[in-house]
Design a protein around this motif. Structure first.
Motif, PDB file in Angstrom:
ATOM      1  N   ARG A  58       0.860  -1.192   0.000  1.00 44.27           N
ATOM      2  CA  ARG A  58       0.000   0.000   0.000  1.00 44.27           C
ATOM      3  C   ARG A  58       0.893   1.238   0.000  1.00 44.27           C
ATOM      4  N   VAL A  59       0.670   2.110  -0.981  1.00 46.14           N
ATOM      5  CA  VAL A  59       1.475   3.316  -1.134  1.00 46.14           C
ATOM      6  C   VAL A  59       0.549   4.513  -1.335  1.00 46.14           C
ATOM      7  N   ARG A  60       1.151   5.677  -1.367  1.00 47.36           N
ATOM      8  CA  ARG A  60       0.427   6.902  -1.686  1.00 47.36           C
ATOM      9  C   ARG A  60       1.170   7.574  -2.831  1.00 47.36           C
ATOM     10  N   ILE A  61       0.408   8.003  -3.826  1.00 43.79           N
ATOM     11  CA  ILE A  61       0.955   8.693  -4.991  1.00 43.79           C
ATOM     12  C   ILE A  61       0.430  10.120  -4.988  1.00 43.79           C
ATOM     13  N   ARG A  62       1.323  11.062  -5.295  1.00 45.23           N
ATOM     14  CA  ARG A  62       0.900  12.457  -5.427  1.00 45.23           C
ATOM     15  C   ARG A  62       1.535  13.035  -6.681  1.00 45.23           C
ATOM     16  N   ILE A  63       0.694  13.628  -7.507  1.00 44.04           N
ATOM     17  CA  ILE A  63       1.143  14.349  -8.696  1.00 44.04           C
ATOM     18  C   ILE A  63       0.483  15.723  -8.628  1.00 44.04           C
ATOM     19  N   ASN A  64       1.312  16.750  -8.595  1.00 45.99           N
ATOM     20  CA  ASN A  64       0.812  18.109  -8.376  1.00 45.99           C
ATOM     21  C   ASN A  64      -0.044  18.102  -7.112  1.00 45.99           C
ATOM     22  N   ARG A  66      -2.932  16.380  -6.766  1.00 48.42           N
ATOM     23  CA  ARG A  66      -3.756  15.168  -6.705  1.00 48.42           C
ATOM     24  C   ARG A  66      -3.008  14.071  -5.971  1.00 48.42           C
ATOM     25  N   ALA A  67      -3.693  13.394  -5.045  1.00 47.97           N
ATOM     26  CA  ALA A  67      -3.072  12.308  -4.287  1.00 47.97           C
ATOM     27  C   ALA A  67      -4.077  11.189  -4.106  1.00 47.97           C
ATOM     28  N   ALA A  68      -3.568   9.981  -3.999  1.00 45.98           N
ATOM     29  CA  ALA A  68      -4.441   8.823  -3.795  1.00 45.98           C
ATOM     30  C   ALA A  68      -3.649   7.673  -3.221  1.00 45.98           C
ATOM     31  N   ALA A  69      -4.350   6.831  -2.467  1.00 46.05           N
ATOM     32  CA  ALA A  69      -3.776   5.569  -2.007  1.00 46.05           C
ATOM     33  C   ALA A  69      -3.808   4.610  -3.191  1.00 46.05           C
ATOM     34  N   ALA A  70      -2.828   3.739  -3.272  1.00 41.43           N
ATOM     35  CA  ALA A  70      -2.733   2.798  -4.386  1.00 41.43           C
ATOM     36  C   ALA A  70      -1.999   1.551  -3.911  1.00 41.43           C
ATOM     37  N   SER A  71      -1.862   0.605  -4.813  1.00 43.28           N
ATOM     38  CA  SER A  71      -1.173  -0.643  -4.509  1.00 43.28           C
ATOM     39  C   SER A  71      -0.014  -0.824  -5.486  1.00 43.28           C
ATOM     40  N   ALA A  72       1.179  -1.076  -4.955  1.00 39.24           N
ATOM     41  CA  ALA A  72       2.372  -1.220  -5.785  1.00 39.24           C
ATOM     42  C   ALA A  72       2.778  -2.687  -5.895  1.00 39.24           C
ATOM     43  N   ARG A  73       3.438  -3.005  -7.002  1.00 36.09           N
ATOM     44  CA  ARG A  73       3.920  -4.373  -7.225  1.00 36.09           C
ATOM     45  C   ARG A  73       5.096  -4.321  -8.186  1.00 36.09           C
TER      46      ARG A  73
END
Length: 120
Positions: A58-64, A66-73
């Motif tokens: 479980r990660v968090r991505i932010r671009i400018n 905008r941010a969201a929780a996501a899943s990395a693999r």
């Protein structure tokens, strides 16, 4: 959600420290295709952020803004997704185009996929 932000220069990836449990944010190059954001680890599996993902995907991505929780693999090696991730990032940052050889960075780095939440 993030597809429209694909032209941004960098994104911010926050992982959970595998030892400390605290958030760790890095600035990293990225490319987006459909609902997946791709990054390349120049340090391969030895990079701390990749090790963190190995323990907690479980990660968090932010671009400018905008941010969201996501899943990395980790992307499976020698698959169509592996090739696409390398080509996307090399095209965006190194000017790669079909018929050319990928840069040494794109050939040697470890692709990581971040599956973004669907925009509902």
């Amino acid at each position: 959600m993030f597809e429209r932000l694909g032209d941004a220069d960098v994104c911010y990836l926050t992982t959970t420290g595998r030892i400390t449990g605290r958030p760790h944010e890095i600035e990293i190059w990225f490319a987006v295709r459909e609902a997946t954001l791709y990054v390349l680890s120049g340090g391969g599996q030895g990079a701390d952020w990749v090790k963190n993902i190995g323990k907690q995907p479980r990660v968090r991505i932010r671009i400018n803004s905008r941010a969201a929780a996501a899943s990395a693999r980790l992307v499976r090696p020698n698959t169509a997704e592996d090739t696409a991730a390398r080509e996307l990032l090399d095209g965006k940052y190194m000017g790669w185009r079909a018929g050319k050889r990928l840069s040494s960075w794109a050939r040697g780095a470890l692709p990581v996929a971040i599956d973004l939440p669907s925009a509902s």
